[in-house]
Design a protein around this motif. Structure first.
Motif, PDB file in Angstrom:
ATOM      1  N   VAL A  85       5.882  25.240  -6.196  1.00 50.92           N
ATOM      2  CA  VAL A  85       5.695  23.950  -6.859  1.00 50.92           C
ATOM      3  C   VAL A  85       5.721  22.768  -5.878  1.00 50.92           C
ATOM      4  O   VAL A  85       4.847  21.897  -5.944  1.00 50.92           O
ATOM      5  CB  VAL A  85       6.730  23.762  -7.986  1.00 50.92           C
ATOM      6  CG1 VAL A  85       6.737  22.323  -8.494  1.00 50.92           C
ATOM      7  CG2 VAL A  85       6.438  24.725  -9.135  1.00 50.92           C
ATOM      8  N   PRO A  86       6.697  22.681  -4.952  1.00 48.67           N
ATOM      9  CA  PRO A  86       6.670  21.548  -4.015  1.00 48.67           C
ATOM     10  C   PRO A  86       5.390  21.493  -3.199  1.00 48.67           C
ATOM     11  O   PRO A  86       4.874  20.402  -2.919  1.00 48.67           O
ATOM     12  CB  PRO A  86       7.890  21.809  -3.115  1.00 48.67           C
ATOM     13  CG  PRO A  86       8.799  22.662  -3.935  1.00 48.67           C
ATOM     14  CD  PRO A  86       7.893  23.522  -4.757  1.00 48.67           C
ATOM     15  N   ARG A  87       4.842  22.649  -2.809  1.00 45.49           N
ATOM     16  CA  ARG A  87       3.604  22.683  -2.027  1.00 45.49           C
ATOM     17  C   ARG A  87       2.421  22.226  -2.874  1.00 45.49           C
ATOM     18  O   ARG A  87       1.519  21.559  -2.377  1.00 45.49           O
ATOM     19  CB  ARG A  87       3.373  24.110  -1.524  1.00 45.49           C
ATOM     20  CG  ARG A  87       2.337  24.218  -0.411  1.00 45.49           C
ATOM     21  CD  ARG A  87       2.884  23.677   0.890  1.00 45.49           C
ATOM     22  NE  ARG A  87       2.122  24.141   2.031  1.00 45.49           N
ATOM     23  CZ  ARG A  87       1.406  23.335   2.817  1.00 45.49           C
ATOM     24  NH1 ARG A  87       1.360  22.052   2.576  1.00 45.49           N
ATOM     25  NH2 ARG A  87       0.753  23.832   3.858  1.00 45.49           N
ATOM     26  N   LEU A  88       2.424  22.584  -4.164  1.00 43.08           N
ATOM     27  CA  LEU A  88       1.342  22.167  -5.047  1.00 43.08           C
ATOM     28  C   LEU A  88       1.381  20.665  -5.282  1.00 43.08           C
ATOM     29  O   LEU A  88       0.338  20.017  -5.349  1.00 43.08           O
ATOM     30  CB  LEU A  88       1.442  22.913  -6.387  1.00 43.08           C
ATOM     31  CG  LEU A  88       0.416  22.539  -7.455  1.00 43.08           C
ATOM     32  CD1 LEU A  88      -1.004  22.759  -6.944  1.00 43.08           C
ATOM     33  CD2 LEU A  88       0.659  23.342  -8.731  1.00 43.08           C
ATOM     34  N   ILE A  89       2.558  20.105  -5.394  1.00 44.56           N
ATOM     35  CA  ILE A  89       2.672  18.659  -5.578  1.00 44.56           C
ATOM     36  C   ILE A  89       2.293  17.933  -4.295  1.00 44.56           C
ATOM     37  O   ILE A  89       1.520  16.978  -4.315  1.00 44.56           O
ATOM     38  CB  ILE A  89       4.104  18.278  -6.003  1.00 44.56           C
ATOM     39  CG1 ILE A  89       4.427  18.884  -7.375  1.00 44.56           C
ATOM     40  CG2 ILE A  89       4.257  16.758  -6.049  1.00 44.56           C
ATOM     41  CD1 ILE A  89       5.865  18.705  -7.799  1.00 44.56           C
ATOM     42  N   GLY A  90       2.806  18.399  -3.169  1.00 53.39           N
ATOM     43  CA  GLY A  90       2.521  17.751  -1.899  1.00 53.39           C
ATOM     44  C   GLY A  90       3.422  16.554  -1.671  1.00 53.39           C
ATOM     45  O   GLY A  90       4.135  16.100  -2.572  1.00 53.39           O
ATOM     46  N   LYS A  91       3.392  16.045  -0.458  1.00 55.71           N
ATOM     47  CA  LYS A  91       4.212  14.885  -0.135  1.00 55.71           C
ATOM     48  C   LYS A  91       3.695  13.669  -0.891  1.00 55.71           C
ATOM     49  O   LYS A  91       2.534  13.306  -0.793  1.00 55.71           O
ATOM     50  CB  LYS A  91       4.188  14.612   1.370  1.00 55.71           C
ATOM     51  CG  LYS A  91       4.908  15.683   2.190  1.00 55.71           C
ATOM     52  CD  LYS A  91       4.917  15.345   3.661  1.00 55.71           C
ATOM     53  CE  LYS A  91       5.682  16.412   4.452  1.00 55.71           C
ATOM     54  NZ  LYS A  91       5.699  16.117   5.901  1.00 55.71           N
ATOM     55  N   ARG A  92       4.593  13.061  -1.671  1.00 56.35           N
ATOM     56  CA  ARG A  92       4.249  11.915  -2.507  1.00 56.35           C
ATOM     57  C   ARG A  92       3.073  12.208  -3.439  1.00 56.35           C
ATOM     58  O   ARG A  92       2.277  11.340  -3.760  1.00 56.35           O
ATOM     59  CB  ARG A  92       3.948  10.684  -1.647  1.00 56.35           C
ATOM     60  CG  ARG A  92       5.152  10.181  -0.873  1.00 56.35           C
ATOM     61  CD  ARG A  92       4.858   8.844  -0.230  1.00 56.35           C
ATOM     62  NE  ARG A  92       6.025   8.321   0.450  1.00 56.35           N
ATOM     63  CZ  ARG A  92       6.070   7.127   1.055  1.00 56.35           C
ATOM     64  NH1 ARG A  92       4.990   6.361   1.041  1.00 56.35           N
ATOM     65  NH2 ARG A  92       7.168   6.721   1.656  1.00 56.35           N
ATOM     66  N   GLY A  93       2.959  13.445  -3.842  1.00 54.42           N
ATOM     67  CA  GLY A  93       1.925  13.827  -4.798  1.00 54.42           C
ATOM     68  C   GLY A  93       0.529  13.922  -4.209  1.00 54.42           C
ATOM     69  O   GLY A  93      -0.455  13.945  -4.951  1.00 54.42           O
ATOM     70  N   SER A  94       0.426  14.012  -2.882  1.00 52.28           N
ATOM     71  CA  SER A  94      -0.892  13.980  -2.239  1.00 52.28           C
ATOM     72  C   SER A  94      -1.765  15.168  -2.612  1.00 52.28           C
ATOM     73  O   SER A  94      -2.965  15.012  -2.857  1.00 52.28           O
ATOM     74  CB  SER A  94      -0.725  13.919  -0.718  1.00 52.28           C
ATOM     75  OG  SER A  94       0.024  15.044  -0.252  1.00 52.28           O
ATOM     76  N   MET A  95      -1.190  16.373  -2.675  1.00 53.46           N
ATOM     77  CA  MET A  95      -1.985  17.561  -2.952  1.00 53.46           C
ATOM     78  C   MET A  95      -2.527  17.545  -4.383  1.00 53.46           C
ATOM     79  O   MET A  95      -3.726  17.745  -4.618  1.00 53.46           O
ATOM     80  CB  MET A  95      -1.160  18.831  -2.722  1.00 53.46           C
ATOM     81  CG  MET A  95      -1.906  20.120  -3.028  1.00 53.46           C
ATOM     82  SD  MET A  95      -3.226  20.472  -1.856  1.00 53.46           S
ATOM     83  CE  MET A  95      -2.237  21.125  -0.482  1.00 53.46           C
ATOM     84  N   ILE A  96      -1.652  17.309  -5.344  1.00 53.29           N
ATOM     85  CA  ILE A  96      -2.093  17.358  -6.731  1.00 53.29           C
ATOM     86  C   ILE A  96      -3.024  16.193  -7.050  1.00 53.29           C
ATOM     87  O   ILE A  96      -3.936  16.306  -7.877  1.00 53.29           O
ATOM     88  CB  ILE A  96      -0.875  17.387  -7.698  1.00 53.29           C
ATOM     89  CG1 ILE A  96      -1.306  17.880  -9.074  1.00 53.29           C
ATOM     90  CG2 ILE A  96      -0.186  16.043  -7.774  1.00 53.29           C
ATOM     91  CD1 ILE A  96      -1.878  19.281  -9.076  1.00 53.29           C
ATOM     92  N   GLN A  97      -2.839  15.059  -6.367  1.00 51.32           N
ATOM     93  CA  GLN A  97      -3.755  13.936  -6.544  1.00 51.32           C
ATOM     94  C   GLN A  97      -5.160  14.291  -6.086  1.00 51.32           C
ATOM     95  O   GLN A  97      -6.152  13.962  -6.744  1.00 51.32           O
ATOM     96  CB  GLN A  97      -3.250  12.730  -5.751  1.00 51.32           C
ATOM     97  CG  GLN A  97      -2.771  11.598  -6.614  1.00 51.32           C
ATOM     98  CD  GLN A  97      -2.603  10.328  -5.820  1.00 51.32           C
ATOM     99  OE1 GLN A  97      -2.611  10.311  -4.589  1.00 51.32           O
ATOM    100  NE2 GLN A  97      -2.440   9.238  -6.516  1.00 51.32           N
TER     101      GLN A  97
END
Length: 257
Positions: free
Chosen positions: A127-139
């Protein structure tokens, strides 16, 4: 580091910071924590509560009084009219101490029954990897596929969107993140998968010299970076990117095998 005696007990991605080294594990089961945002499935109910599968070794309980209020009466109120077996919900962990099953609540913004969307299960450690730093990945995934993605900290993901093609692309990207979470430059490969063009860095013209006769000794201003919409970090917080997704057209909740 050779001079350090610290040793990780699980395999994961190490991140060094001022407070030390943090390891994001790449495997493991979901253990609930108070205030976690989770996505679960109603699997049963008694006269006083619903039993919810939250993709954990613990089965969660949602009290009927949390939905009906303090004046709930098992003889008067029909629980199945609100939540039936098979319904998916977004909830928050209200209480858990490992001596009893976690208790859920729907008393918060954007919590409740999920009416539609494509359902996926990933490892909670991803989950943290999917979200990314400050939501960068999921954005990146949302903007490229025109979808909205709701991520539970228990590894359940729901994707909604206007087109089946966009949802399919988002699902492919999420699966890629799950499979390659341990690798570097993953965001770049996700952009390639989704045909996202790289944004070139703005060139800063050299500062004017007083001797060149321009009369301007200052440099051109550099535009400030645009802040990201999501403020989730890689610490495991879930992003409520599906906020407002109920207004969009979508499919009924469907499991991805």
């Amino acid at each position: 580091m050779e001079s350090s005696n610290d040793c990780a007990t699980r395999i994961g991605i190490a991140e060094a910071g001022r407070d030390g080294v943090k390891v994001i594990p790449l495997s493991g089961v979901y253990i609930p924590r108070v205030n976690d945002l989770v996505i679960g499935k109603i699997v049963d109910h008694t006269s006083l509560s619903w039993e919810v599968d939250i993709n954990s070794c613990f089965s969660a309980n949602l009290p009927a009084s949390d939905v009906f209020g303090r004046d709930f009466s098992p003889a008067r109120d029909d629980m199945t009219k609100h939540l039936a077996i098979g319904d998916m919900i977004t909830a928050r962990v209200a209480a858990f101490d490992r001596t009893r099953d976690p208790m859920l609540t729907l008393q918060d913004r954007d919590l409740g029954k999920i009416p539609r969307g494509e359902l996926l299960k990933i490892s909670a450690t991803r989950v943290p990897r999917l979200i990314g730093k400050r939501g960068s990945m999921i954005q990146t995934i949302e903007q490229a596929t025109q979808t909205r993605v709701l991520i539970g900290q228990n590894g359940i993901v729901v994707v909604t969107g206007r087109s089946p093609e966009g949802i399919e692309q988002a699902v492919k990207a999420i699966r890629m993140v799950e499979d390659e979470a341990h690798t570097s430059n993953l965001t770049q490969r996700i952009k390639v998968l989704l045909n996202v063009p790289d944004t070139p860095a703005a060139e800063v013209p050299p500062a004017s010299n007083g001797s060149n006769g321009s009369g301007n000794g200052g440099a051109a201003a550099v535009p400030q970076e645009t802040t990201t919409r999501a403020d989730s970090s890689a610490s495991g917080e879930a992003t409520t990117a599906a906020e407002g997704g109920g207004e969009e057209e979508g499919m009924e909740v469907e499991d991805q095998k």
